[in-house]
Design a protein around this motif. Structure first.
Motif, mmCIF file in Angstrom:
data_model
loop_
_atom_site.group_PDB
_atom_site.id
_atom_site.type_symbol
_atom_site.label_atom_id
_atom_site.label_comp_id
_atom_site.label_asym_id
_atom_site.label_seq_id
_atom_site.Cartn_x
_atom_site.Cartn_y
_atom_site.Cartn_z
ATOM 1 N N MET A 34 0.836 -1.193 0.000
ATOM 2 C CA MET A 34 0.000 0.000 0.000
ATOM 3 C C MET A 34 0.873 1.246 0.000
ATOM 4 O O MET A 34 1.968 1.241 0.579
ATOM 5 C CB MET A 34 -0.896 0.003 1.237
ATOM 6 C CG MET A 34 -1.752 -1.233 1.414
ATOM 7 S SD MET A 34 -2.974 -1.421 0.112
ATOM 8 C CE MET A 34 -3.983 0.045 0.369
ATOM 9 N N ALA A 35 0.350 2.295 -0.594
ATOM 10 C CA ALA A 35 1.125 3.533 -0.684
ATOM 11 C C ALA A 35 0.218 4.745 -0.618
ATOM 12 O O ALA A 35 -0.987 4.660 -0.871
ATOM 13 C CB ALA A 35 1.927 3.554 -1.983
ATOM 14 N N TRP A 36 0.834 5.860 -0.282
ATOM 15 C CA TRP A 36 0.184 7.164 -0.366
ATOM 16 C C TRP A 36 0.970 8.033 -1.342
ATOM 17 O O TRP A 36 2.210 8.061 -1.315
ATOM 18 C CB TRP A 36 0.156 7.844 0.991
ATOM 19 C CG TRP A 36 -0.801 7.251 1.956
ATOM 20 C CD1 TRP A 36 -0.538 6.312 2.914
ATOM 21 C CD2 TRP A 36 -2.205 7.550 2.087
ATOM 22 N NE1 TRP A 36 -1.683 6.004 3.619
ATOM 23 C CE2 TRP A 36 -2.720 6.763 3.134
ATOM 24 C CE3 TRP A 36 -3.066 8.411 1.420
ATOM 25 C CZ2 TRP A 36 -4.057 6.810 3.517
ATOM 26 C CZ3 TRP A 36 -4.390 8.468 1.802
ATOM 27 C CH2 TRP A 36 -4.878 7.666 2.838
ATOM 28 N N GLU A 46 2.947 13.024 -6.626
ATOM 29 C CA GLU A 46 4.236 12.607 -6.106
ATOM 30 C C GLU A 46 4.063 11.577 -4.996
ATOM 31 O O GLU A 46 3.057 11.539 -4.287
ATOM 32 C CB GLU A 46 5.033 13.803 -5.569
ATOM 33 C CG GLU A 46 4.422 14.467 -4.360
ATOM 34 C CD GLU A 46 5.317 15.559 -3.784
ATOM 35 O OE1 GLU A 46 6.357 15.882 -4.380
ATOM 36 O OE2 GLU A 46 4.974 16.076 -2.698
ATOM 37 N N PHE A 47 5.097 10.775 -4.852
ATOM 38 C CA PHE A 47 5.127 9.724 -3.857
ATOM 39 C C PHE A 47 5.263 10.309 -2.458
ATOM 40 O O PHE A 47 6.016 11.270 -2.239
ATOM 41 C CB PHE A 47 6.299 8.786 -4.156
ATOM 42 C CG PHE A 47 6.627 7.823 -3.051
ATOM 43 C CD1 PHE A 47 7.746 8.023 -2.261
ATOM 44 C CD2 PHE A 47 5.828 6.719 -2.814
ATOM 45 C CE1 PHE A 47 8.071 7.147 -1.256
ATOM 46 C CE2 PHE A 47 6.133 5.832 -1.801
ATOM 47 C CZ PHE A 47 7.258 6.049 -1.019
ATOM 48 N N THR A 57 8.508 -0.076 5.674
ATOM 49 C CA THR A 57 8.042 1.240 5.262
ATOM 50 C C THR A 57 9.150 2.047 4.600
ATOM 51 O O THR A 57 10.347 1.845 4.867
ATOM 52 C CB THR A 57 7.506 2.038 6.453
ATOM 53 O OG1 THR A 57 8.536 2.178 7.439
ATOM 54 C CG2 THR A 57 6.310 1.349 7.080
ATOM 55 N N TYR A 58 8.722 2.953 3.746
ATOM 56 C CA TYR A 58 9.666 3.818 3.017
ATOM 57 C C TYR A 58 8.980 5.146 2.771
ATOM 58 O O TYR A 58 7.790 5.183 2.444
ATOM 59 C CB TYR A 58 10.067 3.164 1.706
ATOM 60 C CG TYR A 58 11.073 3.950 0.907
ATOM 61 C CD1 TYR A 58 10.684 4.737 -0.185
ATOM 62 C CD2 TYR A 58 12.417 3.926 1.243
ATOM 63 C CE1 TYR A 58 11.604 5.454 -0.911
ATOM 64 C CE2 TYR A 58 13.352 4.657 0.518
ATOM 65 C CZ TYR A 58 12.939 5.411 -0.557
ATOM 66 O OH TYR A 58 13.850 6.134 -1.277
ATOM 67 N N TYR A 59 9.739 6.247 2.920
ATOM 68 C CA TYR A 59 9.173 7.583 2.831
ATOM 69 C C TYR A 59 9.942 8.452 1.859
ATOM 70 O O TYR A 59 11.154 8.282 1.674
ATOM 71 C CB TYR A 59 9.201 8.254 4.206
ATOM 72 C CG TYR A 59 8.415 7.528 5.274
ATOM 73 C CD1 TYR A 59 9.024 6.555 6.056
ATOM 74 C CD2 TYR A 59 7.073 7.821 5.497
ATOM 75 C CE1 TYR A 59 8.305 5.881 7.039
ATOM 76 C CE2 TYR A 59 6.353 7.154 6.476
ATOM 77 C CZ TYR A 59 6.977 6.184 7.234
ATOM 78 O OH TYR A 59 6.267 5.516 8.206
ATOM 79 N N SER A 60 9.242 9.426 1.309
ATOM 80 C CA SER A 60 9.937 10.444 0.548
ATOM 81 C C SER A 60 10.719 11.320 1.520
ATOM 82 O O SER A 60 10.373 11.434 2.699
ATOM 83 C CB SER A 60 8.948 11.296 -0.247
ATOM 84 O OG SER A 60 8.175 12.097 0.623
ATOM 85 N N ASP A 61 11.751 11.941 1.023
ATOM 86 C CA ASP A 61 12.580 12.786 1.875
ATOM 87 C C ASP A 61 11.773 13.950 2.451
ATOM 88 O O ASP A 61 12.049 14.409 3.556
ATOM 89 C CB ASP A 61 13.768 13.319 1.087
ATOM 90 C CG ASP A 61 14.806 12.249 0.823
ATOM 91 O OD1 ASP A 61 15.642 12.465 -0.085
ATOM 92 O OD2 ASP A 61 14.786 11.210 1.493
ATOM 93 N N SER A 62 10.783 14.413 1.715
ATOM 94 C CA SER A 62 10.029 15.591 2.139
ATOM 95 C C SER A 62 9.128 15.325 3.349
ATOM 96 O O SER A 62 8.718 16.271 4.016
ATOM 97 C CB SER A 62 9.190 16.116 0.974
ATOM 98 O OG SER A 62 8.234 15.157 0.572
ATOM 99 N N VAL A 63 8.815 14.065 3.618
ATOM 100 C CA VAL A 63 7.925 13.765 4.743
ATOM 101 C C VAL A 63 8.597 12.916 5.816
ATOM 102 O O VAL A 63 8.014 12.701 6.889
ATOM 103 C CB VAL A 63 6.634 13.064 4.268
ATOM 104 C CG1 VAL A 63 5.959 13.876 3.162
ATOM 105 C CG2 VAL A 63 6.905 11.635 3.808
ATOM 106 N N ALA A 102 6.525 -6.324 -2.833
ATOM 107 C CA ALA A 102 7.391 -5.146 -2.795
ATOM 108 C C ALA A 102 6.572 -3.870 -2.859
ATOM 109 O O ALA A 102 5.425 -3.865 -3.298
ATOM 110 C CB ALA A 102 8.375 -5.187 -3.961
ATOM 111 N N GLY A 103 7.200 -2.789 -2.408
ATOM 112 C CA GLY A 103 6.615 -1.479 -2.577
ATOM 113 C C GLY A 103 7.402 -0.709 -3.598
ATOM 114 O O GLY A 103 8.481 -1.132 -4.041
ATOM 115 N N SER A 104 6.860 0.432 -3.995
ATOM 116 C CA SER A 104 7.543 1.260 -4.980
ATOM 117 C C SER A 104 7.117 2.698 -4.808
ATOM 118 O O SER A 104 6.005 2.979 -4.367
ATOM 119 C CB SER A 104 7.211 0.785 -6.401
ATOM 120 O OG SER A 104 7.757 1.657 -7.361
ATOM 121 N N SER A 105 8.006 3.603 -5.196
ATOM 122 C CA SER A 105 7.680 5.025 -5.186
ATOM 123 C C SER A 105 7.157 5.485 -6.541
ATOM 124 O O SER A 105 6.953 6.671 -6.748
ATOM 125 C CB SER A 105 8.909 5.836 -4.789
ATOM 126 O OG SER A 105 9.960 5.614 -5.713
#
Length: 123
Positions: A34-36, A46-47, A57-63, A102-105
């Protein structure tokens, strides 16, 4: 087939918090990554974050450090806790899903999308 419904958006002052929720229909939610994502006015989508079926879990640098993604497989729900909100976080937030480990951005990776929920941060 999976249907995704986001909720929890709204208007909040800068520095405040919101928690978004994405409810998924269908079976085998626990097997989905799942992703936002988010889309601000006039900008591309944008991811934001993803969570795999093993809860990696994996996050964008901005959040990173401000947002937390989590999942509740018993409730078929993925959450996005957003803290220290800033006006740059104003956007429509979308939930996305893919049946896989797997997840992806990358947007193209995900097969299912919700309709989005509006988040507005006032300064």
């Amino acid at each position: 087939q999976v249907q995704l419904v986001e909720s929890g958006g709204g208007l909040v002052q800068a520095g405040g918090s919101l928690r978004l929720s994405c409810a998924a229909s269908g079976r085998s939610f626990s097997s989905y990554s799942m992703a936002w994502f988010r889309q601000a006015p006039g900008k591309e989508r944008e991811f934001v974050a993803f969570i795999t079926r093993t809860s990696y879990t994996y996050y964008s640098d901005s959040v990173k450090g401000r947002f937390t993604i989590s999942r509740d497989n018993d409730k078929n729900t993925v959450l996005l806790q957003m803290n220290s909100l800033d006006s740059v976080d104003t956007a429509v937030y979308y939930c996305a899903a893919r049946n896989g480990p797997a997840g992806s951005s990358t947007m193209d990776y995900y097969d299912y999308w919700g309709q989005g929920t509006q988040v507005t941060i006032s300064s």
